[in-house]
Design a protein around this motif. Structure first.
Motif, mmCIF file in Angstrom:
data_model
loop_
_atom_site.group_PDB
_atom_site.id
_atom_site.type_symbol
_atom_site.label_atom_id
_atom_site.label_comp_id
_atom_site.label_asym_id
_atom_site.label_seq_id
_atom_site.Cartn_x
_atom_site.Cartn_y
_atom_site.Cartn_z
ATOM 1 N N GLU A 193 70.646 -60.281 -3.715
ATOM 2 C CA GLU A 193 72.040 -60.604 -3.444
ATOM 3 C C GLU A 193 72.816 -59.357 -3.043
ATOM 4 O O GLU A 193 72.439 -58.231 -3.365
ATOM 5 C CB GLU A 193 72.679 -61.257 -4.683
ATOM 6 N N GLU A 194 73.929 -59.575 -2.355
ATOM 7 C CA GLU A 194 74.764 -58.478 -1.902
ATOM 8 C C GLU A 194 75.869 -58.193 -2.919
ATOM 9 O O GLU A 194 76.394 -59.102 -3.567
ATOM 10 C CB GLU A 194 75.401 -58.813 -0.545
ATOM 11 N N GLY A 195 76.257 -56.932 -3.035
ATOM 12 C CA GLY A 195 77.459 -56.572 -3.785
ATOM 13 C C GLY A 195 77.354 -56.659 -5.290
ATOM 14 O O GLY A 195 78.380 -56.667 -5.979
ATOM 15 N N LEU A 196 76.146 -56.698 -5.854
ATOM 16 C CA LEU A 196 75.991 -56.743 -7.302
ATOM 17 C C LEU A 196 75.880 -55.334 -7.874
ATOM 18 O O LEU A 196 75.350 -54.423 -7.241
ATOM 19 C CB LEU A 196 74.744 -57.536 -7.691
ATOM 20 N N ILE A 197 76.388 -55.165 -9.099
ATOM 21 C CA ILE A 197 76.240 -53.911 -9.830
ATOM 22 C C ILE A 197 75.283 -54.148 -10.993
ATOM 23 O O ILE A 197 75.436 -55.117 -11.736
ATOM 24 C CB ILE A 197 77.593 -53.408 -10.357
ATOM 25 N N MET A 198 74.287 -53.292 -11.124
ATOM 26 C CA MET A 198 73.367 -53.392 -12.253
ATOM 27 C C MET A 198 73.754 -52.348 -13.290
ATOM 28 O O MET A 198 73.782 -51.150 -13.002
ATOM 29 C CB MET A 198 71.928 -53.155 -11.798
ATOM 30 N N CYS A 199 74.092 -52.806 -14.498
ATOM 31 C CA CYS A 199 74.360 -51.902 -15.613
ATOM 32 C C CYS A 199 73.067 -51.787 -16.408
ATOM 33 O O CYS A 199 72.507 -52.800 -16.837
ATOM 34 C CB CYS A 199 75.480 -52.446 -16.496
ATOM 35 N N ALA A 200 72.605 -50.560 -16.607
ATOM 36 C CA ALA A 200 71.243 -50.423 -17.112
ATOM 37 C C ALA A 200 71.051 -49.165 -17.939
ATOM 38 O O ALA A 200 71.809 -48.203 -17.835
ATOM 39 C CB ALA A 200 70.259 -50.399 -15.936
ATOM 40 N N THR A 201 70.011 -49.206 -18.761
ATOM 41 C CA THR A 201 69.486 -47.991 -19.378
ATOM 42 C C THR A 201 68.455 -47.421 -18.415
ATOM 43 O O THR A 201 68.208 -47.981 -17.346
ATOM 44 C CB THR A 201 68.811 -48.303 -20.724
ATOM 45 N N ILE A 202 67.814 -46.320 -18.810
ATOM 46 C CA ILE A 202 66.811 -45.722 -17.922
ATOM 47 C C ILE A 202 65.590 -46.622 -17.749
ATOM 48 O O ILE A 202 64.708 -46.311 -16.942
ATOM 49 C CB ILE A 202 66.362 -44.337 -18.431
ATOM 50 N N ALA A 203 65.527 -47.768 -18.484
ATOM 51 C CA ALA A 203 64.422 -48.713 -18.300
ATOM 52 C C ALA A 203 64.442 -49.319 -16.905
ATOM 53 O O ALA A 203 63.433 -49.833 -16.430
ATOM 54 C CB ALA A 203 64.503 -49.830 -19.344
ATOM 55 N N PHE A 204 65.594 -49.249 -16.227
ATOM 56 C CA PHE A 204 65.716 -49.845 -14.897
ATOM 57 C C PHE A 204 65.512 -48.789 -13.823
ATOM 58 O O PHE A 204 66.098 -47.707 -13.888
ATOM 59 C CB PHE A 204 67.104 -50.464 -14.711
ATOM 60 N N GLY A 205 64.672 -49.088 -12.872
ATOM 61 C CA GLY A 205 64.524 -48.173 -11.755
ATOM 62 C C GLY A 205 63.115 -48.045 -11.232
ATOM 63 O O GLY A 205 62.915 -47.865 -10.039
ATOM 64 N N MET A 206 62.110 -48.108 -12.113
ATOM 65 C CA MET A 206 60.732 -47.927 -11.661
ATOM 66 C C MET A 206 60.371 -49.026 -10.660
ATOM 67 O O MET A 206 60.459 -50.211 -10.955
ATOM 68 C CB MET A 206 59.779 -47.985 -12.853
ATOM 69 N N GLY A 207 60.006 -48.616 -9.456
ATOM 70 C CA GLY A 207 59.599 -49.590 -8.449
ATOM 71 C C GLY A 207 60.758 -50.272 -7.746
ATOM 72 O O GLY A 207 60.536 -51.151 -6.920
ATOM 73 N N ILE A 208 62.002 -49.893 -8.071
ATOM 74 C CA ILE A 208 63.153 -50.501 -7.416
ATOM 75 C C ILE A 208 63.393 -49.773 -6.100
ATOM 76 O O ILE A 208 63.669 -48.579 -6.077
ATOM 77 C CB ILE A 208 64.416 -50.411 -8.300
ATOM 78 N N ASP A 209 63.279 -50.483 -4.994
ATOM 79 C CA ASP A 209 63.467 -49.855 -3.693
ATOM 80 C C ASP A 209 64.460 -50.684 -2.886
ATOM 81 O O ASP A 209 64.135 -51.221 -1.834
ATOM 82 C CB ASP A 209 62.128 -49.727 -2.963
ATOM 83 N N LYS A 210 65.675 -50.785 -3.386
ATOM 84 C CA LYS A 210 66.751 -51.479 -2.665
ATOM 85 C C LYS A 210 67.432 -50.431 -1.789
ATOM 86 O O LYS A 210 68.046 -49.489 -2.299
ATOM 87 C CB LYS A 210 67.737 -52.090 -3.658
ATOM 88 N N PRO A 211 67.327 -50.545 -0.474
ATOM 89 C CA PRO A 211 67.769 -49.449 0.394
ATOM 90 C C PRO A 211 69.273 -49.247 0.462
ATOM 91 O O PRO A 211 69.737 -48.137 0.727
ATOM 92 C CB PRO A 211 67.205 -49.847 1.766
ATOM 93 N N ASP A 212 70.067 -50.319 0.211
ATOM 94 C CA ASP A 212 71.502 -50.225 0.453
ATOM 95 C C ASP A 212 72.333 -50.034 -0.816
ATOM 96 O O ASP A 212 73.487 -50.454 -0.880
ATOM 97 C CB ASP A 212 71.992 -51.470 1.199
ATOM 98 N N VAL A 213 71.763 -49.385 -1.837
ATOM 99 C CA VAL A 213 72.558 -49.029 -3.021
ATOM 100 C C VAL A 213 73.520 -47.918 -2.600
ATOM 101 O O VAL A 213 73.092 -46.827 -2.214
ATOM 102 C CB VAL A 213 71.651 -48.551 -4.175
ATOM 103 N N ARG A 214 74.812 -48.191 -2.674
ATOM 104 C CA ARG A 214 75.802 -47.242 -2.148
ATOM 105 C C ARG A 214 76.265 -46.234 -3.189
ATOM 106 O O ARG A 214 76.816 -45.202 -2.848
ATOM 107 C CB ARG A 214 77.022 -47.997 -1.589
ATOM 108 N N PHE A 215 76.054 -46.536 -4.465
ATOM 109 C CA PHE A 215 76.452 -45.571 -5.487
ATOM 110 C C PHE A 215 75.608 -45.741 -6.739
ATOM 111 O O PHE A 215 75.089 -46.823 -7.028
ATOM 112 C CB PHE A 215 77.940 -45.716 -5.844
ATOM 113 N N VAL A 216 75.450 -44.629 -7.445
ATOM 114 C CA VAL A 216 74.870 -44.629 -8.788
ATOM 115 C C VAL A 216 75.849 -43.883 -9.684
ATOM 116 O O VAL A 216 76.217 -42.741 -9.402
ATOM 117 C CB VAL A 216 73.491 -43.941 -8.828
#
Length: 319
Positions: A193-216
């Motif tokens: 989906e477009e325009g979603l924000i994921m609130c996460a601990t460091i458990a999130f990220g491995m293997g995540i390859d979403k190209p259009d993440v505009r901010f962290v």
């Protein structure tokens, strides 16, 4: 992702029938008696083509995610000396790289090293005052953009996701304590989906390859420069402008140090982790170019970037 016993047995059977070209195996499983038996049979048939050791920094005590289980991977070259091996990592300084070569018996291996620079990411660090208000200020004008907000605790992840949604920024939580189906569903939604924000601990990220993440955004101080680089680097993978925003406070630093000191790691490991936390504080409080300091952590020299907050608005210095 975890598999039940029937799924594991089915995968093993397909492996032995030669139906699989690539198999992912956790270090904890790789050298069990059962799996070694499978590998011995594959080796006898000449079907073991390559061992690719991902996240290789985990083998090093100087690495930011040291895992003792990785040390047993040194047995691979002893048991299967004719099978080629490669070790891969996105974040390793010189000390870590040296230990990877030594631990995995790769002393004669060629080393391929690319630049750590991500010139499309703008780095901004703010001292924590009212974190939620500061985050809202950062998000102003970013409605409809995909982003990730990292928090230190699971409770804060859930509270932040709920609060952001109430403020008009659709957000989902992600941490290891959530039921697996909910975690997987939230990850799928974020990727599709477009325009979603994921609130996460460091458990999130491995293997995540979403190209259009505009901010962290980091609502708490990361526990190492390597973690910060890896997490902030999930922004702007399409090469377009992206932002890394970090909100830190001395309380974060005290909490991280306390967690390390209260942990069960050996004394030398605790000392290494404490040094890494202190390095993050230095990064947050520097008056110099942030990109220059970040790259120096990986032994890469650079000129001031002219793009980070300190370059664009140099802080006032005083004696």
């Amino acid at each position: 992702m975890s598999f039940d016993f029937d799924a594991v047995v089915d995968t093993e059977r397909r492996l032995m029938r030669g139906e699989l070209d690539l198999v992912y195996v956790a270090p904890e499983r790789l050298l069990t008696e059962r799996f070694v038996g499978l590998m011995d049979q594959l080796d006898e048939r000449g079907q073991l083509a390559l061992f690719a050791i991902d996240e290789a920094h985990c083998v090093s005590q100087w690495g930011h995610d040291f895992r003792p289980e990785y040390l047993q991977l040194s047995a691979l070259h002893e048991r299967y000396p004719k099978v080629p091996r490669i070790a891969l990592t996105a974040t390793a300084d010189q000390a870590t790289r040296n230990e990877i070569l030594q631990r995995l018996g790769l002393g004669e291996a060629r080393v391929f090293l690319s630049s750590f620079d991500r010139p499309n990411i703008r780095y901004t660090v703010v001292e924590k005052d009212n974190a939620k208000k500061q985050l809202l200020g950062f998000l102003a004008g970013r409605q409809g953009q995909a982003g990730i907000v990292y928090c230190l605790s699971r409770k804060k992840v859930e509270e932040t996701a709920e609060w952001l949604s109430a403020q008009g920024y659709p957000a989902l939580p992600y941490h290891a304590g959530l039921p697996a189906p909910e975690r997987a569903a939230n990850q799928r939604r974020f990727l599709r989906e477009e325009g979603l924000i994921m609130c996460a601990t460091i458990a999130f990220g491995m293997g995540i390859d979403k190209p259009d993440v505009r901010f962290v955004a980091h609502l708490d101080m990361p526990k190492s420069i390597e973690h910060f680089y890896q997490e902030s680097g999930r922004a702007g993978r399409d090469g377009l402008p992206a932002t890394s925003w970090l909100c830190y406070g001395l309380n974060d630093w005290v909490l991280l140090r306390q967690r390390i000191q209260d942990g069960e790691a050996e004394a030398i490991q605790k000392q290494i982790e404490l040094q890494k936390v202190d390095a993050v504080l230095s990064f947050c409080e520097t008056a110099s170019c942030r990109r220059q300091l970040l790259l120096a952590q990986f032994d890469e020299a650079s000129e001031p970037c002219g793009h980070c907050d300190n370059c664009l608005e140099p802080p006032t210095r005083f004696d």
